[in-house]
Scaffold this motif. Structure first.
Motif, short mmCIF file in Angstrom:
data_model
loop_
_atom_site.label_atom_id
_atom_site.label_comp_id
_atom_site.label_asym_id
_atom_site.label_seq_id
_atom_site.Cartn_x
_atom_site.Cartn_y
_atom_site.Cartn_z
N ALA A 118 0.83 -1.21 0.00
CA ALA A 118 0.00 0.00 0.00
C ALA A 118 0.87 1.26 0.00
O ALA A 118 0.51 2.27 -0.61
N HIS A 119 2.03 1.19 0.67
CA HIS A 119 2.92 2.34 0.73
C HIS A 119 3.54 2.65 -0.63
O HIS A 119 3.96 3.79 -0.88
N SER A 120 3.57 1.66 -1.53
CA SER A 120 4.09 1.89 -2.87
C SER A 120 3.25 2.92 -3.63
O SER A 120 3.77 3.66 -4.47
N PHE A 121 1.96 3.00 -3.30
CA PHE A 121 1.08 3.97 -3.95
C PHE A 121 1.40 5.38 -3.46
O PHE A 121 1.27 6.34 -4.20
N ARG A 122 1.82 5.50 -2.22
CA ARG A 122 2.24 6.79 -1.69
C ARG A 122 3.55 7.23 -2.36
O ARG A 122 3.70 8.39 -2.74
N HIS A 123 4.48 6.29 -2.51
CA HIS A 123 5.72 6.60 -3.23
C HIS A 123 5.41 7.01 -4.68
O HIS A 123 6.02 7.94 -5.22
N ALA A 124 4.47 6.29 -5.30
CA ALA A 124 4.12 6.60 -6.69
C ALA A 124 3.53 8.00 -6.79
O ALA A 124 3.85 8.76 -7.72
N PHE A 125 2.66 8.35 -5.86
CA PHE A 125 2.09 9.70 -5.84
C PHE A 125 3.20 10.74 -5.79
O PHE A 125 3.19 11.71 -6.56
N ALA A 126 4.14 10.56 -4.87
CA ALA A 126 5.20 11.55 -4.68
C ALA A 126 6.06 11.70 -5.93
O ALA A 126 6.33 12.83 -6.39
N THR A 127 6.50 10.59 -6.49
CA THR A 127 7.37 10.67 -7.65
C THR A 127 6.64 11.22 -8.87
O THR A 127 7.20 12.02 -9.64
N HIS A 128 5.40 10.84 -9.05
CA HIS A 128 4.65 11.32 -10.21
C HIS A 128 4.31 12.80 -10.09
O HIS A 128 4.27 13.52 -11.09
N GLN A 129 4.07 13.27 -8.86
CA GLN A 129 3.81 14.69 -8.66
C GLN A 129 5.07 15.52 -8.93
O GLN A 129 5.00 16.61 -9.51
N LEU A 130 6.22 15.02 -8.49
CA LEU A 130 7.47 15.73 -8.77
C LEU A 130 7.74 15.78 -10.27
O LEU A 130 8.18 16.80 -10.80
N GLU A 131 7.48 14.68 -10.94
CA GLU A 131 7.65 14.64 -12.39
C GLU A 131 6.74 15.65 -13.08
O GLU A 131 7.09 16.21 -14.12
N ALA A 132 5.56 15.88 -12.47
CA ALA A 132 4.60 16.82 -13.06
C ALA A 132 4.90 18.27 -12.68
O ALA A 132 4.21 19.18 -13.15
N GLY A 133 5.91 18.47 -11.79
CA GLY A 133 6.31 19.83 -11.47
C GLY A 133 5.88 20.36 -10.13
O GLY A 133 6.04 21.55 -9.84
N MET A 134 5.32 19.52 -9.24
CA MET A 134 4.91 20.01 -7.92
C MET A 134 6.14 20.47 -7.14
O MET A 134 7.13 19.74 -7.04
N PRO A 135 6.11 21.67 -6.54
CA PRO A 135 7.23 22.14 -5.73
C PRO A 135 7.46 21.22 -4.53
O PRO A 135 6.52 20.65 -3.97
N LEU A 136 8.72 21.10 -4.12
CA LEU A 136 9.07 20.17 -3.05
C LEU A 136 8.38 20.51 -1.74
O LEU A 136 7.92 19.62 -1.03
N HIS A 137 8.29 21.81 -1.39
CA HIS A 137 7.67 22.18 -0.13
C HIS A 137 6.17 21.87 -0.12
O HIS A 137 5.59 21.55 0.91
N GLN A 138 5.53 21.95 -1.29
CA GLN A 138 4.11 21.60 -1.37
C GLN A 138 3.92 20.10 -1.20
O GLN A 138 2.98 19.65 -0.53
N LEU A 139 4.81 19.33 -1.80
CA LEU A 139 4.75 17.88 -1.65
C LEU A 139 5.00 17.49 -0.19
O LEU A 139 4.35 16.58 0.33
N GLN A 140 5.90 18.20 0.46
CA GLN A 140 6.17 17.95 1.88
C GLN A 140 4.90 18.08 2.71
O GLN A 140 4.60 17.22 3.55
N HIS A 141 4.15 19.13 2.49
CA HIS A 141 2.90 19.34 3.24
C HIS A 141 1.87 18.27 2.89
O HIS A 141 1.19 17.75 3.78
N GLN A 142 1.76 17.94 1.63
CA GLN A 142 0.77 16.95 1.20
C GLN A 142 1.06 15.59 1.86
O GLN A 142 0.13 14.89 2.28
N LEU A 143 2.34 15.23 1.95
CA LEU A 143 2.71 13.95 2.52
C LEU A 143 2.74 13.96 4.05
O LEU A 143 2.74 12.91 4.68
N GLY A 144 2.79 15.17 4.63
CA GLY A 144 2.81 15.26 6.08
C GLY A 144 4.17 15.00 6.68
O GLY A 144 4.28 14.52 7.81
N HIS A 145 5.25 15.35 5.94
CA HIS A 145 6.60 15.18 6.46
C HIS A 145 6.99 16.37 7.34
O HIS A 145 6.81 17.52 6.94
N SER A 146 7.54 16.10 8.52
CA SER A 146 7.99 17.17 9.40
C SER A 146 9.27 17.81 8.87
O SER A 146 9.49 19.01 9.02
N ASP A 147 10.11 17.00 8.27
CA ASP A 147 11.42 17.45 7.79
C ASP A 147 11.46 17.34 6.28
O ASP A 147 11.18 16.28 5.71
#
Length: 281
Positions: free
Chosen positions: A222-251
């Protein structure tokens, strides 16, 4: 262990830890009690050190798995037994393993092999919003804000709430799901009266079968789908700080690992030997 369990549950509850933390702590302590078959309160520091050597040398558990065991046992000693915990643990070297990333086509193929519409919906939300499986399972109907196009994630990892953006296609999918199943409190309730959320194992079983039927040989959870979301969003141009918030990473360093997994996203550098043949032919 049976005598310690109520006190352990009370101490965990007092600190507001998640049900997942409760489960992992109890599991760690039960494993220790089974290994020695004696009252945990009578174990010596040498016995505890030997147990962690066993986990490393014989069980060959990863550093992260051993850390979970250590946290649970340390919690018991500090907050339930009220004893000092002076055990020295020899840690296995942390392995830097890049997960097998799924392409968009592979995500689509796997989901197409899930026979039940409900579980297809769950996987699409997992992938479309980049959620952890525990976050997905604990979604409530009231967490959906169609007007703002957001989901409220309650008590995600680290005990923090956050809002995530929901794409229009996922909102439409959730509306269709609600019209068909009419869930009450929990978006994905358990069977019966539905007073509890569906167990994670139910989705994992469906996913395991779908991966096998799809013919994809990559390791997939199931976590592979989260990884897929992150990598595909970066490929589409999502800024890193926006992806950080979407994923809920503290760091943000946790989020930036995806850049290391996708070197093609960065600047490719300059080919220092380009044209040398013309100049020095």
């Amino acid at each position: 262990m049976s005598k310690l369990r109520p006190a352990l549950h009370d101490e965990i509850t007092l600190r507001g830890y998640s049900p997942r933390t409760r489960e992992t702590y109890v599991y760690a302590i039960e494993k220790l009690a089974k290994y020695y078959d004696q009252a945990i309160s009578t174990l010596t520091d040498q016995q505890l050190e030997q147990y962690f050597r066993y986990l490393t040398l014989e069980k060959k558990l990863s550093r992260s798995t051993i850390l979970v065991q250590l946290n649970g046992i340390h919690f018991l000693y500090e907050h339930v037994l009220h004893k000092k915990f002076k055990v020295k643990v020899c840690w296995p070297k942390q392995k830097q393993v890049i997960p097998e990333l799924l392409s968009r086509a592979e995500v689509k193929l796997i989901i197409s092999h899930v026979p039940h519409e409900k579980y297809q919906t769950m996987l699409l939300i997992l992938y479309g919003c980049g959620l952890r499986i525990s976050e997905l399972m604990h979604l409530k109907v009231s967490d959906i804000d169609g007007g703002r196009e957001t989901l409220k994630i309650r008590q995600g990892k680290g005990g923090k709430d956050r809002f995530v953006v929901v794409p229009p296609s996922i909102l439409a999918l959730m509306r269709l799901y609600w019209c068909r199943y009419h869930p009450g409190v929990w978006l994905f309730p358990s069977r019966g009266e539905g007073k509890q959320p569906l167990n994670e194992s139910s989705l994992r079983k469906q996913l395991k079968t779908a991966v096998r039927l799809s013919g994809i040989n990559k390791r997939c959870s199931a976590h592979s789908f989260r990884h897929a979301f992150a990598t595909h969003q970066l490929e589409a141009g999502m800024p890193l700080h926006q992806l950080q918030h979407q994923l809920g990473h503290s760091d943000i360093r946790t989020t930036s690992r995806y850049l290391h997994w996708l070197p093609e996203l960065g600047h490719g550098g300059v080919d220092l030997l380009s044209g040398w043949g013309d100049d020095h032919g």
